[in-house]
Design a protein around this motif. Structure first.
Motif, short mmCIF file in Angstrom:
data_model
loop_
_atom_site.label_atom_id
_atom_site.label_comp_id
_atom_site.label_asym_id
_atom_site.label_seq_id
_atom_site.Cartn_x
_atom_site.Cartn_y
_atom_site.Cartn_z
N GLU A 198 0.84 -1.20 0.00
CA GLU A 198 0.00 0.00 0.00
C GLU A 198 0.87 1.25 0.00
O GLU A 198 0.61 2.21 -0.74
N LEU A 199 1.92 1.25 0.82
CA LEU A 199 2.82 2.40 0.88
C LEU A 199 3.57 2.58 -0.43
O LEU A 199 3.77 3.71 -0.88
N ILE A 200 3.95 1.48 -1.06
CA ILE A 200 4.62 1.56 -2.36
C ILE A 200 3.72 2.27 -3.36
O ILE A 200 4.15 3.14 -4.12
N GLY A 201 2.46 1.88 -3.37
CA GLY A 201 1.51 2.52 -4.28
C GLY A 201 1.36 4.00 -4.01
O GLY A 201 1.25 4.81 -4.94
N ILE A 202 1.38 4.37 -2.75
CA ILE A 202 1.21 5.77 -2.37
C ILE A 202 2.40 6.60 -2.84
O ILE A 202 2.25 7.66 -3.45
N VAL A 203 3.62 6.14 -2.56
CA VAL A 203 4.80 6.93 -2.93
C VAL A 203 4.99 6.96 -4.44
O VAL A 203 5.61 7.89 -4.97
N ARG A 204 4.45 5.96 -5.13
CA ARG A 204 4.54 5.95 -6.59
C ARG A 204 3.41 6.73 -7.26
O ARG A 204 3.36 6.84 -8.47
N GLY A 205 2.47 7.22 -6.45
CA GLY A 205 1.40 8.03 -7.00
C GLY A 205 0.26 7.25 -7.59
O GLY A 205 -0.52 7.79 -8.38
N ARG A 206 0.12 5.97 -7.23
CA ARG A 206 -0.99 5.18 -7.75
C ARG A 206 -2.31 5.66 -7.16
O ARG A 206 -2.36 6.08 -6.00
N THR A 207 -3.37 5.56 -7.93
CA THR A 207 -4.70 5.89 -7.43
C THR A 207 -5.21 4.73 -6.61
O THR A 207 -4.66 3.62 -6.63
N VAL A 208 -6.32 4.96 -5.90
CA VAL A 208 -6.90 3.88 -5.09
C VAL A 208 -7.33 2.71 -5.96
O VAL A 208 -7.28 1.56 -5.53
N ASN A 209 -7.75 2.98 -7.19
CA ASN A 209 -8.22 1.92 -8.08
C ASN A 209 -7.09 1.05 -8.61
O ASN A 209 -7.32 -0.10 -8.97
N SER A 210 -5.87 1.61 -8.67
CA SER A 210 -4.74 0.84 -9.19
C SER A 210 -3.82 0.35 -8.09
O SER A 210 -2.79 -0.25 -8.37
N SER A 211 -4.20 0.57 -6.85
CA SER A 211 -3.36 0.14 -5.73
C SER A 211 -3.33 -1.38 -5.62
O SER A 211 -4.32 -2.06 -5.89
N ARG A 212 -2.19 -1.93 -5.23
CA ARG A 212 -2.05 -3.37 -5.04
C ARG A 212 -2.10 -3.75 -3.57
O ARG A 212 -1.97 -4.92 -3.22
N GLY A 213 -2.22 -2.76 -2.70
CA GLY A 213 -2.20 -3.01 -1.27
C GLY A 213 -3.56 -3.29 -0.69
O GLY A 213 -4.52 -3.61 -1.39
N ARG A 214 -3.64 -3.15 0.62
CA ARG A 214 -4.86 -3.48 1.33
C ARG A 214 -6.03 -2.59 0.96
O ARG A 214 -7.17 -3.01 0.99
N GLY A 215 -5.77 -1.35 0.61
CA GLY A 215 -6.85 -0.42 0.31
C GLY A 215 -7.53 -0.70 -1.02
O GLY A 215 -8.61 -0.18 -1.28
N ALA A 216 -6.94 -1.57 -1.87
CA ALA A 216 -7.50 -1.80 -3.20
C ALA A 216 -8.88 -2.43 -3.20
O ALA A 216 -9.79 -1.96 -3.87
N PRO A 217 -9.13 -3.55 -2.43
CA PRO A 217 -10.46 -4.15 -2.45
C PRO A 217 -11.56 -3.21 -1.99
O PRO A 217 -12.61 -3.12 -2.59
N ALA A 218 -11.29 -2.48 -0.90
CA ALA A 218 -12.29 -1.54 -0.38
C ALA A 218 -12.58 -0.45 -1.39
O ALA A 218 -13.72 -0.05 -1.60
N ALA A 219 -11.53 0.02 -2.05
CA ALA A 219 -11.71 1.08 -3.04
C ALA A 219 -12.53 0.58 -4.22
O ALA A 219 -13.43 1.25 -4.71
N ALA A 220 -12.23 -0.66 -4.67
CA ALA A 220 -12.97 -1.21 -5.80
C ALA A 220 -14.43 -1.41 -5.44
O ALA A 220 -15.33 -1.16 -6.25
N GLU A 221 -14.67 -1.89 -4.20
CA GLU A 221 -16.06 -2.09 -3.77
C GLU A 221 -16.81 -0.77 -3.73
O GLU A 221 -17.96 -0.68 -4.14
N LYS A 222 -16.13 0.27 -3.22
CA LYS A 222 -16.76 1.58 -3.14
C LYS A 222 -17.10 2.11 -4.52
O LYS A 222 -18.17 2.63 -4.78
N VAL A 223 -16.16 1.92 -5.48
CA VAL A 223 -16.41 2.36 -6.84
C VAL A 223 -17.56 1.58 -7.45
O VAL A 223 -18.41 2.11 -8.15
N GLY A 224 -17.60 0.25 -7.16
CA GLY A 224 -18.67 -0.57 -7.70
C GLY A 224 -20.03 -0.14 -7.19
O GLY A 224 -21.00 -0.07 -7.94
N ARG A 225 -20.09 0.18 -5.91
CA ARG A 225 -21.36 0.66 -5.35
C ARG A 225 -21.76 1.96 -6.00
O ARG A 225 -22.93 2.21 -6.28
N GLY A 226 -20.78 2.81 -6.25
CA GLY A 226 -21.08 4.09 -6.88
C GLY A 226 -21.61 3.91 -8.28
O GLY A 226 -22.57 4.54 -8.69
#
Length: 283
Positions: A198-226
């Protein structure tokens, strides 16, 4: 048990001069249930801090031992020459630069916590006493800057450390041919966890949708609900538009029918009037 209930936290060490604040802000937005603890350590202490588990990752100086640690380069710091306000180089404009030749005759103070000259030649001369005996190194970067303030030599530092130890009686100019100071994200290779990802994604500037860390599933679910809500709203809006259109056509039909009746009534009026007038004439 949630992360919050477990009291989970991630400890990020950082060296003097590094500014992890912007990454910390993104972390707290994406992973509010995992406490991010920032721990400042000296550059030389990063390996020991990571090895002991006192930090999970670090914003540290490169290079590192690749047999033990993984690292992602983040940026390279520009070297600067720190001089007293009474030094000749202080007369240069703030945007003017200097070279190693400009300080060839100056004593250069290299502090004990130096991060530039571990395997590189130091420009200038070695600080020495009146009898020519080399003087001992100053212990810290802060000590080097304080010594420079007395106009008894110069110091070459990464720009972030020159700013960190800024003094009114000391200034600095960029050293164009000096060694750079690379900074990177460092962590023990064998402890590459989902939070590290997750930290690697943050320092590399990845968005929540392209993150490979723990925040990715929650972000994808949130986007799906939206997206689901948007589709539902679009469908509802379509039904409403169709209903409005049908209602509009009904109103138009009723209006036309009403106008037809009115016209018929208006048409019968004049005819009755004419008949009356004719009856009146016969009388």
């Amino acid at each position: 048990m949630t992360s919050e209930q477990a009291g989970e936290r991630f400890r990020l060490a950082y060296v003097p001069g590094a500014t992890p604040g912007k990454w910390a802000a993104v972390w707290r937005e994406r992973l509010p249930d995992v406490e991010l603890e920032l721990v400042q350590v000296e550059a030389a202490d990063v390996p020991a801090t990571l090895g002991s588990g006192d930090a999970d990752a670090a914003i540290g100086r490169l290079p590192v031992d690749k047999e033990v640690y993984s690292a992602i380069p983040l940026y390279e710091e520009t070297p600067v020459v720190c001089v007293s306000r009474d030094h000749l180089l202080a007369a240069l404009a703030d945007d003017e630069t200097v070279t190693s030749a400009d300080i060839a005759d100056d004593p250069v103070w290299v502090p004990g916590d130096d991060v530039l000259f571990a395997d590189r030649p130091v420009p200038g001369t070695v600080p020495a006493g009146p009898d020519g005996t080399p003087l001992e190194r100053v212990a810290t970067t802060a000590d080097a800057v304080a010594t420079v303030a007395a106009n008894v030599g110069v110091a070459v530092l990464p720009m972030s450390l020159a700013r960190l130890h800024r003094r009114k009686d000391v200034t600095y100019r960029v050293l164009v041919d000096g060694p750079t100071a690379p900074v990177g994200l460092v962590w023990p290779t064998e402890r590459t966890t989902d939070l590290v990802e997750e930290l690697i994604g943050i320092v590399r500037g990845r968005t929540v949708n392209s993150s490979r860390g723990r925040g990715a599933p929650a972000a994808a679910e949130k986007v799906g609900r939206g997206r689901g809500a948007s589709k539902g709203e679009d469908k509802k809006a379509g039904h409403s538009a169709a209903a409005a259109q049908r209602d509009g056509r009904g109103k138009q039909a009723r209006g036309a029918k009403g106008r037809g009746r009115g016209a018929a009534q208006r048409g019968s009026g004049p005819r009755s009037g004419s008949t009356g007038q004719k009856k009146g004439k016969r009388r």
